[in-house]
Design a protein around this motif. Sequence first.
Motif, PDB file in Angstrom:
ATOM      1  N   ILE A   1       0.688  -0.797   0.001  1.00  0.00           N
ATOM      2  CA  ILE A   1      -0.248   0.049  -0.058  1.00  0.00           C
ATOM      3  C   ILE A   1       1.375   1.081  -0.021  1.00  0.00           C
ATOM      4  CG2 ILE A   1      -1.940   1.659   1.627  1.00  0.00           C
ATOM      5  CD1 ILE A   1      -2.430  -1.443   2.313  1.00  0.00           C
ATOM      6  N   ALA A   2       2.101   1.577   0.886  1.00  0.00           N
ATOM      7  CA  ALA A   2       2.686   2.455   0.657  1.00  0.00           C
ATOM      8  C   ALA A   2       3.309   2.779  -0.814  1.00  0.00           C
ATOM      9  CB  ALA A   2       3.557   2.399   1.747  1.00  0.00           C
ATOM     10  N   ASN A   3       4.324   1.463  -0.560  1.00  0.00           N
ATOM     11  CA  ASN A   3       4.374   1.826  -2.223  1.00  0.00           C
ATOM     12  C   ASN A   3       4.124   2.221  -3.564  1.00  0.00           C
ATOM     13  OD1 ASN A   3       7.574   1.657  -4.298  1.00  0.00           O
ATOM     14  ND2 ASN A   3       6.329  -0.903  -4.749  1.00  0.00           N
ATOM     15  N   THR A   4       3.028   1.525  -3.152  1.00  0.00           N
ATOM     16  CA  THR A   4       1.863   1.886  -4.451  1.00  0.00           C
ATOM     17  C   THR A   4       1.338   3.595  -4.708  1.00  0.00           C
ATOM     18  OG1 THR A   4       0.416   0.408  -4.232  1.00  0.00           O
ATOM     19  CG2 THR A   4      -1.133   2.119  -4.937  1.00  0.00           C
ATOM     20  N   HIS A   5       1.352   4.215  -3.144  1.00  0.00           N
ATOM     21  CA  HIS A   5       1.303   4.991  -3.190  1.00  0.00           C
ATOM     22  C   HIS A   5       2.317   6.239  -2.952  1.00  0.00           C
ATOM     23  CE1 HIS A   5      -3.291   5.563  -1.859  1.00  0.00           C
ATOM     24  NE2 HIS A   5      -2.770   4.166  -1.389  1.00  0.00           N
ATOM     25  N   PHE A   6       3.541   5.690  -3.139  1.00  0.00           N
ATOM     26  CA  PHE A   6       4.758   6.766  -2.468  1.00  0.00           C
ATOM     27  C   PHE A   6       4.744   6.577  -4.207  1.00  0.00           C
ATOM     28  CE2 PHE A   6       9.564   7.311  -2.966  1.00  0.00           C
ATOM     29  CZ  PHE A   6       9.684   8.334  -2.302  1.00  0.00           C
ATOM     30  N   THR A   7       4.836   5.611  -5.199  1.00  0.00           N
ATOM     31  CA  THR A   7       5.455   5.530  -6.150  1.00  0.00           C
ATOM     32  C   THR A   7       3.998   6.990  -7.142  1.00  0.00           C
ATOM     33  OG1 THR A   7       5.968   3.340  -6.180  1.00  0.00           O
ATOM     34  CG2 THR A   7       5.120   4.129  -8.195  1.00  0.00           C
ATOM     35  N   ALA A   8       3.555   6.564  -6.621  1.00  0.00           N
ATOM     36  CA  ALA A   8       1.916   7.682  -7.026  1.00  0.00           C
ATOM     37  C   ALA A   8       2.942   9.169  -7.258  1.00  0.00           C
ATOM     38  CB  ALA A   8       1.306   7.345  -7.318  1.00  0.00           C
ATOM     39  N   ALA A   9       2.607   9.359  -6.352  1.00  0.00           N
ATOM     40  CA  ALA A   9       3.221  10.815  -4.981  1.00  0.00           C
ATOM     41  C   ALA A   9       4.962  11.540  -6.392  1.00  0.00           C
ATOM     42  CB  ALA A   9       3.849  10.068  -3.948  1.00  0.00           C
TER      43      ALA A   9
ATOM     44  N   ALA B   1       5.907  10.342  -9.056  1.00  0.00           N
ATOM     45  CA  ALA B   1       5.553   9.948 -10.460  1.00  0.00           C
ATOM     46  C   ALA B   1       4.507  11.129 -10.659  1.00  0.00           C
ATOM     47  CB  ALA B   1       4.154   8.773 -10.952  1.00  0.00           C
ATOM     48  N   ALA B   2       3.783  11.794  -9.665  1.00  0.00           N
ATOM     49  CA  ALA B   2       3.244  13.241  -9.363  1.00  0.00           C
ATOM     50  C   ALA B   2       3.878  14.730  -9.731  1.00  0.00           C
ATOM     51  CB  ALA B   2       2.116  13.168  -8.637  1.00  0.00           C
ATOM     52  N   ALA B   3       4.850  14.295  -8.668  1.00  0.00           N
ATOM     53  CA  ALA B   3       5.842  15.150  -8.793  1.00  0.00           C
ATOM     54  C   ALA B   3       6.185  15.427  -9.526  1.00  0.00           C
ATOM     55  CB  ALA B   3       6.572  14.922  -7.220  1.00  0.00           C
ATOM     56  N   GLN B   4       7.290  14.351 -10.736  1.00  0.00           N
ATOM     57  CA  GLN B   4       7.582  14.133 -11.480  1.00  0.00           C
ATOM     58  C   GLN B   4       6.993  15.139 -12.709  1.00  0.00           C
ATOM     59  OE1 GLN B   4       9.709  10.367 -13.449  1.00  0.00           O
ATOM     60  NE2 GLN B   4      10.669  11.819 -14.732  1.00  0.00           N
ATOM     61  N   ALA B   5       5.429  15.047 -13.158  1.00  0.00           N
ATOM     62  CA  ALA B   5       4.845  15.220 -13.749  1.00  0.00           C
ATOM     63  C   ALA B   5       4.596  16.689 -13.228  1.00  0.00           C
ATOM     64  CB  ALA B   5       3.397  14.822 -13.916  1.00  0.00           C
TER      65      ALA B   5
ATOM     66  N   ILE C   1       8.132  19.178  -9.835  1.00  0.00           N
ATOM     67  CA  ILE C   1       8.105  19.761  -8.374  1.00  0.00           C
ATOM     68  C   ILE C   1       9.661  18.851  -7.768  1.00  0.00           C
ATOM     69  CG2 ILE C   1       7.639  19.693  -6.005  1.00  0.00           C
ATOM     70  CD1 ILE C   1       4.535  20.010  -7.168  1.00  0.00           C
ATOM     71  N   ASP C   2      10.474  18.907  -7.432  1.00  0.00           N
ATOM     72  CA  ASP C   2      11.078  18.670  -6.772  1.00  0.00           C
ATOM     73  C   ASP C   2      11.251  17.169  -5.402  1.00  0.00           C
ATOM     74  OD1 ASP C   2      13.857  18.275  -5.954  1.00  0.00           O
ATOM     75  OD2 ASP C   2      13.630  18.864  -3.890  1.00  0.00           O
ATOM     76  N   GLN C   3      11.543  15.851  -6.283  1.00  0.00           N
ATOM     77  CA  GLN C   3      10.754  15.068  -5.748  1.00  0.00           C
ATOM     78  C   GLN C   3      11.468  15.096  -3.995  1.00  0.00           C
ATOM     79  OE1 GLN C   3      12.275  11.445  -8.222  1.00  0.00           O
ATOM     80  NE2 GLN C   3      10.480  11.690  -9.251  1.00  0.00           N
ATOM     81  N   ASP C   4      12.468  15.425  -3.635  1.00  0.00           N
ATOM     82  CA  ASP C   4      13.219  15.395  -2.263  1.00  0.00           C
ATOM     83  C   ASP C   4      12.072  16.459  -1.383  1.00  0.00           C
ATOM     84  OD1 ASP C   4      15.775  14.863  -2.243  1.00  0.00           O
ATOM     85  OD2 ASP C   4      16.455  16.120  -2.858  1.00  0.00           O
ATOM     86  N   GLY C   5      11.454  17.213  -1.966  1.00  0.00           N
ATOM     87  CA  GLY C   5      10.734  18.236  -1.618  1.00  0.00           C
ATOM     88  C   GLY C   5       8.932  17.198  -0.543  1.00  0.00           C
ATOM     89  N   VAL C   6       9.009  16.504  -1.975  1.00  0.00           N
ATOM     90  CA  VAL C   6       7.934  15.772  -2.004  1.00  0.00           C
ATOM     91  C   VAL C   6       8.259  14.441  -0.824  1.00  0.00           C
ATOM     92  CG1 VAL C   6       6.521  14.030  -2.778  1.00  0.00           C
ATOM     93  CG2 VAL C   6       6.945  15.864  -3.988  1.00  0.00           C
ATOM     94  N   CYS C   7       9.280  14.048  -0.508  1.00  0.00           N
ATOM     95  CA  CYS C   7       9.822  13.486   0.601  1.00  0.00           C
ATOM     96  C   CYS C   7       9.641  14.088   1.793  1.00  0.00           C
ATOM     97  CB  CYS C   7      10.672  12.294  -0.216  1.00  0.00           C
ATOM     98  SG  CYS C   7      11.509  11.742  -1.835  1.00  0.00           S
TER      99      CYS C   7
END
Length: 71
Positions: free
Chosen positions: A6-14, A16-20, A23-29
């Motif tokens: 579940i966590a991996n599904t949502h993290f992967t989606a986040a 991908a959304a940041a890249q699209a 937005i910096d992925q570090d900021g999302v993390c």
Amino acid sequence: MSASEIANTHFTAAMAAAQAAGIDQDGVCRAMLGLIVSKYLESRSAADVQSELHFLADNCDPDTDFAFMRP
């Protein structure tokens, strides 16, 4: 479905959304980590959350064995 799946599904989606969105992925993390800590603090003490984070930080090197692992 496991908690990790579940966590991996949502993290992967986040990520991908940041890249699209450009937005910096570090900021999302960082934002996700903040949300996780806030959720932990709803049911755990600050010292317990700190202990959890210290353990993860102390053992985040994938090339280093945990101290309790046997050779």
